[in-house]
Design a protein around this motif. Structure first.
Motif, PDB file in Angstrom:
ATOM      1  N   VAL A  40      47.429  32.570  39.923  1.00  0.00           N
ATOM      2  CA  VAL A  40      46.051  32.182  40.234  1.00  0.00           C
ATOM      3  C   VAL A  40      46.000  30.721  40.678  1.00  0.00           C
ATOM      4  CG1 VAL A  40      43.802  31.795  39.165  1.00  0.00           C
ATOM      5  CG2 VAL A  40      44.966  33.948  38.825  1.00  0.00           C
TER       6      VAL A  40
ATOM      7  N   ILE B 208      49.083  38.581  43.733  1.00  0.00           N
ATOM      8  CA  ILE B 208      48.159  38.899  42.632  1.00  0.00           C
ATOM      9  C   ILE B 208      47.791  40.375  42.699  1.00  0.00           C
ATOM     10  CG2 ILE B 208      45.809  38.531  41.754  1.00  0.00           C
ATOM     11  CD1 ILE B 208      46.206  35.548  42.501  1.00  0.00           C
ATOM     12  N   LYS B 209      47.533  40.861  43.896  1.00  0.00           N
ATOM     13  CA  LYS B 209      47.206  42.282  44.063  1.00  0.00           C
ATOM     14  C   LYS B 209      48.307  43.158  43.477  1.00  0.00           C
ATOM     15  CE  LYS B 209      47.824  44.809  47.896  1.00  0.00           C
ATOM     16  NZ  LYS B 209      47.719  45.272  49.272  1.00  0.00           N
TER      17      LYS B 209
ATOM     18  N   ALA C 169      48.788  41.996  39.233  1.00  0.00           N
ATOM     19  CA  ALA C 169      47.680  41.934  38.286  1.00  0.00           C
ATOM     20  C   ALA C 169      47.571  43.164  37.384  1.00  0.00           C
ATOM     21  CB  ALA C 169      46.369  41.695  39.018  1.00  0.00           C
TER      22      ALA C 169
ATOM     23  N   TYR D 232      45.464  42.938  34.333  1.00  0.00           N
ATOM     24  CA  TYR D 232      44.249  42.457  34.989  1.00  0.00           C
ATOM     25  C   TYR D 232      43.918  43.335  36.197  1.00  0.00           C
ATOM     26  CZ  TYR D 232      45.511  38.326  32.297  1.00  0.00           C
ATOM     27  OH  TYR D 232      45.850  37.474  31.282  1.00  0.00           O
TER      28      TYR D 232
ATOM     29  N   ALA E  28      41.323  42.133  38.754  1.00  0.00           N
ATOM     30  CA  ALA E  28      41.802  41.044  39.605  1.00  0.00           C
ATOM     31  C   ALA E  28      42.596  41.605  40.773  1.00  0.00           C
ATOM     32  CB  ALA E  28      42.641  40.053  38.795  1.00  0.00           C
TER      33      ALA E  28
ATOM     34  N   ALA F 286      41.744  40.822  44.612  1.00  0.00           N
ATOM     35  CA  ALA F 286      42.794  40.257  45.466  1.00  0.00           C
ATOM     36  C   ALA F 286      43.021  41.145  46.689  1.00  0.00           C
ATOM     37  CB  ALA F 286      44.084  40.083  44.669  1.00  0.00           C
TER      38      ALA F 286
ATOM     39  N   HIS G  78      35.604  35.319  45.884  1.00  0.00           N
ATOM     40  CA  HIS G  78      36.797  36.095  45.546  1.00  0.00           C
ATOM     41  C   HIS G  78      37.715  35.299  44.613  1.00  0.00           C
ATOM     42  CE1 HIS G  78      35.750  38.847  48.851  1.00  0.00           C
ATOM     43  NE2 HIS G  78      36.603  39.702  48.289  1.00  0.00           N
TER      44      HIS G  78
ATOM     45  N   ILE H  36      38.619  36.007  40.601  1.00  0.00           N
ATOM     46  CA  ILE H  36      39.981  36.197  40.082  1.00  0.00           C
ATOM     47  C   ILE H  36      40.260  35.205  38.960  1.00  0.00           C
ATOM     48  CG2 ILE H  36      42.432  36.026  40.665  1.00  0.00           C
ATOM     49  CD1 ILE H  36      41.647  37.097  43.490  1.00  0.00           C
TER      50      ILE H  36
ATOM     51  N   SER I 280      34.295  43.343  40.920  1.00  0.00           N
ATOM     52  CA  SER I 280      35.293  43.780  41.897  1.00  0.00           C
ATOM     53  C   SER I 280      34.679  44.734  42.916  1.00  0.00           C
ATOM     54  CB  SER I 280      36.452  44.458  41.161  1.00  0.00           C
ATOM     55  OG  SER I 280      37.421  44.903  42.056  1.00  0.00           O
TER      56      SER I 280
END
Length: 192
Positions: free
Chosen positions: A64, A94-95, A98, A103, A106, A110, A134, A138, A158
């Motif tokens: 992050v 992150i995608k 997470a 997460y 998140a 992402a 965005h 996150i 989200s």
């Protein structure tokens, strides 16, 4: 590889066909293991993952911070190919990480950010608030994901960010039908 001799092969004749059976040469190299000694690779992997789970928050915080730093550089000095690529890579990492790190909301946000970066025809014209919302979402999810009630709030956030991003992308790509088709095609939307 050694060939079987004719005496090792069994032939059973039936009225309409023959059944030819040869010995299995792998039986010689196979080792039998008692049930109590059997290895459980999935169990070992789950154990290793549980041992690492305490570090997940630190890893997500690092990811992050990387995303945030990439966006700060863009805000301060504008978009360049390198800054765009770094922002995309940070969001994409992150995608991918997470959900594994606990997460999932998140990950959905992402993904939405990646879609904006990838499909906006001119990133300079994307409203700064779209990026900021965005990234702040996150950050909030990673830093506040300890309370159970925050999970449903994160999921709703989200979904809404994805909708705003998709509406924006549909609007700015309205004159690019081949690109619009990709944007409007169903994709995996966040469910958590």
């Amino acid at each position: 590889m050694a060939k079987n001799s004719a005496k090792d092969i069994e032939v059973t004749a039936f009225a309409t066909h023959q059944l030819i059976t040869q010995p299995n040469p792998l039986r010689k190299v196979l080792r039998r293991v008692e049930d109590k000694d059997m290895d459980d690779p999935i169990g070992r992997a789950e154990q290793a993952l549980a041992g690492l789970s305490g570090e997940f928050k630190d890893w997500m915080t690092t990811e992050v911070n990387r995303l945030s730093a990439a966006y700060v550089a863009i805000r301060n000095d504008g978009f360049t190919k390198e800054r765009r690529d770094e922002l995309f890579r940070a969001a994409h990492d992150i995608k991918g990480d997470a959900a594994t790190f606990g997460y999932p909301a998140a990950a959905g946000i992402a993904e939405s950010l990646c879609r904006v970066i990838e499909h906006a025809p001119d990133l300079e014209k994307v409203p700064a608030e779209l990026f900021t919302h965005h990234i702040n979402a996150i950050l909030a999810i990673v830093h506040e994901n300890t309370r159970l009630d925050s999970i449903s709030v994160s999921a709703e956030l989200s979904r809404r960010l994805r909708k705003v991003a998709d509406d924006y992308l549909a609007h700015v790509n309205r004159d690019r039908p081949e690109h619009l088709e990709v944007i409007l095609a169903p994709s995996i939307a966040p469910t958590e």
